[in-house]
Design an enzyme around this catalytic site. Structure first.
Site, PDB file in Angstrom:
ATOM      1  N   GLU A 130       0.895  -1.187  -0.087  1.00 14.17           N
ATOM      2  CA  GLU A 130       0.161   0.101   0.143  1.00 14.17           C
ATOM      3  C   GLU A 130       0.843   1.281  -0.025  1.00 14.17           C
ATOM      4  O   GLU A 130       2.162   1.008   0.223  1.00 14.17           O
ATOM      5  CB  GLU A 130      -0.891  -0.167   1.411  1.00 14.17           C
ATOM      6  CG  GLU A 130      -1.787  -1.129   1.378  1.00 14.17           C
ATOM      7  CD  GLU A 130      -2.837  -1.214   2.363  1.00 14.17           C
ATOM      8  OE1 GLU A 130      -2.954  -0.191   3.188  1.00 14.17           O
ATOM      9  OE2 GLU A 130      -3.544  -2.060   2.448  1.00 14.17           O
ATOM     10  N   PRO A 131       0.353   2.401  -0.332  1.00 12.30           N
ATOM     11  CA  PRO A 131       1.144   3.618  -0.433  1.00 12.30           C
ATOM     12  C   PRO A 131       1.956   3.787   0.889  1.00 12.30           C
ATOM     13  O   PRO A 131       2.856   4.509   0.870  1.00 12.30           O
ATOM     14  CB  PRO A 131       0.147   4.510  -0.458  1.00 12.30           C
ATOM     15  CG  PRO A 131      -0.862   3.950  -1.139  1.00 12.30           C
ATOM     16  CD  PRO A 131      -0.989   2.609  -0.788  1.00 12.30           C
ATOM     17  N   ALA A 133       2.425   1.310   3.316  1.00 15.29           N
ATOM     18  CA  ALA A 133       2.841  -0.044   3.797  1.00 15.29           C
ATOM     19  C   ALA A 133       3.479  -1.016   2.727  1.00 15.29           C
ATOM     20  O   ALA A 133       2.657  -1.383   2.072  1.00 15.29           O
ATOM     21  CB  ALA A 133       1.501  -0.869   4.602  1.00 15.29           C
ATOM     22  N   SER A 163       2.240  -5.972  -9.383  1.00 14.47           N
ATOM     23  CA  SER A 163       2.744  -6.632 -10.833  1.00 14.47           C
ATOM     24  C   SER A 163       1.627  -7.532 -11.262  1.00 14.47           C
ATOM     25  O   SER A 163       0.530  -7.852 -10.909  1.00 14.47           O
ATOM     26  CB  SER A 163       3.752  -7.709 -10.285  1.00 14.47           C
ATOM     27  OG  SER A 163       4.876  -7.072  -9.586  1.00 14.47           O
ATOM     28  N   PRO A 246       9.230 -17.216   1.934  1.00 12.37           N
ATOM     29  CA  PRO A 246      10.372 -17.670   1.298  1.00 12.37           C
ATOM     30  C   PRO A 246      10.355 -18.249   0.117  1.00 12.37           C
ATOM     31  O   PRO A 246      11.374 -18.041  -0.529  1.00 12.37           O
ATOM     32  CB  PRO A 246      10.475 -18.859   2.571  1.00 12.37           C
ATOM     33  CG  PRO A 246       9.780 -18.517   3.828  1.00 12.37           C
ATOM     34  CD  PRO A 246       8.603 -17.767   3.390  1.00 12.37           C
ATOM     35  N   GLU A 248       8.604 -16.751  -2.252  1.00 15.33           N
ATOM     36  CA  GLU A 248       8.821 -15.657  -3.263  1.00 15.33           C
ATOM     37  C   GLU A 248      10.240 -15.122  -3.203  1.00 15.33           C
ATOM     38  O   GLU A 248      10.823 -14.791  -4.196  1.00 15.33           O
ATOM     39  CB  GLU A 248       7.975 -14.607  -2.648  1.00 15.33           C
ATOM     40  CG  GLU A 248       8.015 -13.187  -3.398  1.00 15.33           C
ATOM     41  CD  GLU A 248       7.171 -12.006  -2.882  1.00 15.33           C
ATOM     42  OE1 GLU A 248       7.272 -10.944  -3.222  1.00 15.33           O
ATOM     43  OE2 GLU A 248       6.417 -12.383  -1.889  1.00 15.33           O
TER      44      GLU A 248
END
Length: 386
Positions: A130-131, A133, A163, A246, A248
């Site tokens: 988030e902007p 976070a 993405s 992990p 990712e």
């Protein structure tokens, strides 16, 4: 059980399939896609037709049931070839989103989404950041409030740096379902279709690298979701996120290794062709030693990342080890991309030379999936305690 030599031989053949696909469908178009700032969505169906999506998902859900190494090799090879905009978005779709659904979804969710992801009919995204976070997911403000009468939820909030943000057909959305407790105890994951009323795909964000990767903002205004769209357990989404990170981070490390090796390959070729002081650059000792240093760093990282892949395959990879792989490989990628560009001299700064793209594409690797600073914090806690 196949032995490691047989698997390596199969992976080598599989990489040739990836290379053939790239030559047929990507090589002649990639520069144009980078200029346009978007990859055509039909590429997803072509990837699916070629069997390059969700290959390590079980056959009953449309995958090939292949070992993890095969899925990783797709990201590895596209990164080595310099198609980082594709490899990054593929990693989100096949290695992250698909495994969230496989590991935490209901049978109905798995049966519906996974076969369509494997075919490329549906493109997946994950909406965490988030902007306000990023690496600190406990700071999220997006909420999903339950209607006591109907049992449905209304999602409100915004996400950024998503993405597949333009092409996605559904996204896994992280939202707070219990605002009265810390996010670690009151966060839930939802599968939200792109056509949902109140969900808006914002503009495609302009980046210094990965130009053709569609990265976007998302906005949620009273987006209605049913209990059937909850992914995993209510209020325990943060635990699911921590369990999947992990994977990712290891896949990001794999991509870093491929990109490093690709940068070195094109640099070595250039050094043999380019002359200075009456001889190829490859004959100059200072350059030879620089190549030796970078090759050593790339090979050492490759060995450790391969070790982490083997642990991940057997569900034995710790968060700290995945963080070490991500930290080391992505930092090395940045150094090697910079070092290789330097050896190209002024030509390295020209966009027509692939090394310039490798350099700008590499920069995000130390940020997404958890910044290098966050990786160091995780590793230090593992070594020294909290």
């Amino acid at each position: 059980m196949k032995n490691s030599i047989a698997i390596e031989e199969e992976i080598t053949l599989f990489k040739k399939t990836i290379q053939a696909f790239a030559k047929k469908e990507i090589v002649d178009h990639y520069s144009k896609w980078e200029e346009d700032g978007i990859i055509p969505k039909e590429l997803w169906r072509k990837l699916g037709d070629e069997g390059l999506l969700c290959v390590d998902i079980p056959e009953q859900y449309g995958g090939l049931g292949a070992p993890l190494q095969f899925s990783a090799s797709i990201i590895d090879e596209f990164s080595r070839l310099g198609f980082n905009s594709i490899s990054g978005n593929l990693a989100v779709h096949s290695n992250i989103v698909a495994h969230y659904i496989l590991n935490s979804g209901t049978e109905e969710q798995k049966a519906y989404y996974l076969p369509k992801m494997a075919s490329g009919e549906l493109v997946g995204a994950i909406a965490m950041t988030e902007p306000s976070a990023g690496s600190d997911l406990q700071g999220i403000k997006t909420t999903a409030i339950k209607n006591a009468e109907t049992g449905d939820y209304l999602i409100n909030g915004s996400k950024t740096f998503i993405s597949n943000g333009q092409h996605f057909d559904f996204a896994i959305v992280v939202a707070k379902t219990n605002p009265t407790v810390p996010a670690s105890k009151g966060t839930t994951l939802f599968i939200v279709d792109a056509t949902s009323k109140g969900l808006t795909k914002g503009k495609k964000l302009k980046k210094i690298g990965l130009h053709s990767a569609d990265t976007s903002e998302l906005f949620f205004e009273d987006v209605l979701v049913s209990t059937g769209q909850v992914l995993g357990e209510l209020d325990r989404g943060f635990i699911t996120l921590m369990h999947e990170l992990p994977r990712e981070r290891t896949i990001l490390a794999v991509g870093a290794c491929g990109a490093m090796e690709g940068a070195l390959e094109i640099t070595v070729k250039y050094l043999h062709e380019r002359e200075a002081f009456g001889a190829p650059l490859s004959k100059l000792q200072t350059i030879r030693h620089k190549i030796a240093e970078m090759t050593t760093e790339a090979k050492i990282n490759r060995a450790y990342v391969n070790q982490c892949l083997a642990l991940l395959e057997n569900n034995q990879l710790s968060t700290a080890d995945a963080s070490i792989a991500k930290l080391s490989a992505t930092e090395a990628q940045g150094r090697i991309a910079d070092g290789c560009l330097q050896l190209f001299g002024g030509y390295g700064y020209m966009e027509e030379y692939p090394i310039s793209r490798a350099f700008t594409d590499a920069r995000i690797q130390r940020i997404y999936g958890g910044t290098s600073e966050i990786m160091k914090e995780i590793i230090s806690k593992d070594v020294l305690g909290k």
